[in-house]
Scaffold this motif. Structure first.
Motif, PDB file in Angstrom:
ATOM      1  N   LYS A  33       2.239   2.008  -3.497  1.00 46.88           N
ATOM      2  CA  LYS A  33       1.316   2.632  -4.442  1.00 46.88           C
ATOM      3  C   LYS A  33       1.304   4.148  -4.307  1.00 46.88           C
ATOM      4  N   ASN A  49       0.825  -1.206   0.000  1.00 48.13           N
ATOM      5  CA  ASN A  49       0.000   0.000   0.000  1.00 48.13           C
ATOM      6  C   ASN A  49       0.860   1.257   0.000  1.00 48.13           C
ATOM      7  N   LYS A  78      10.117   4.107  -4.251  1.00 51.65           N
ATOM      8  CA  LYS A  78       9.533   2.860  -4.734  1.00 51.65           C
ATOM      9  C   LYS A  78      10.559   1.738  -4.825  1.00 51.65           C
TER      10      LYS A  78
END
Length: 73
Positions: free
Chosen positions: A20, A17, A27
């Motif tokens: 995202k 989560n 990332k």
């Protein structure tokens, strides 16, 4: 053991989560963390190293034993 696996799964879903919603620079780190947690989950569920087809208990005797010179003892 089930509590430990459940905890790792919750951590894995939390990381997914966060991934995202994260910026591009974060990332990569989150992907690495998710990969490591997934590896641990697979290890705990299977009871052996992920990716192996069979465990060490299934090896032939000559593959498990290493001859050692008794003088070294």
């Amino acid at each position: 053991m089930e509590d430990l696996i459940r905890s790792y799964r919750e951590t894995y879903y939390t990381i997914q989560n966060l991934r995202k919603r994260a910026e591009e620079t974060d990332k990569e780190y989150l992907a690495s963390m998710a990969s490591d947690v997934k590896y641990v989950i697979e290890w705990l569920e299977a009871g052996r190293q992920p990716g192996n087809r069979r465990g060490v208990e299934r090896l032939a005797a000559y593959q498990r034993e290493w001859p050692i010179d008794p003088i070294h003892f």
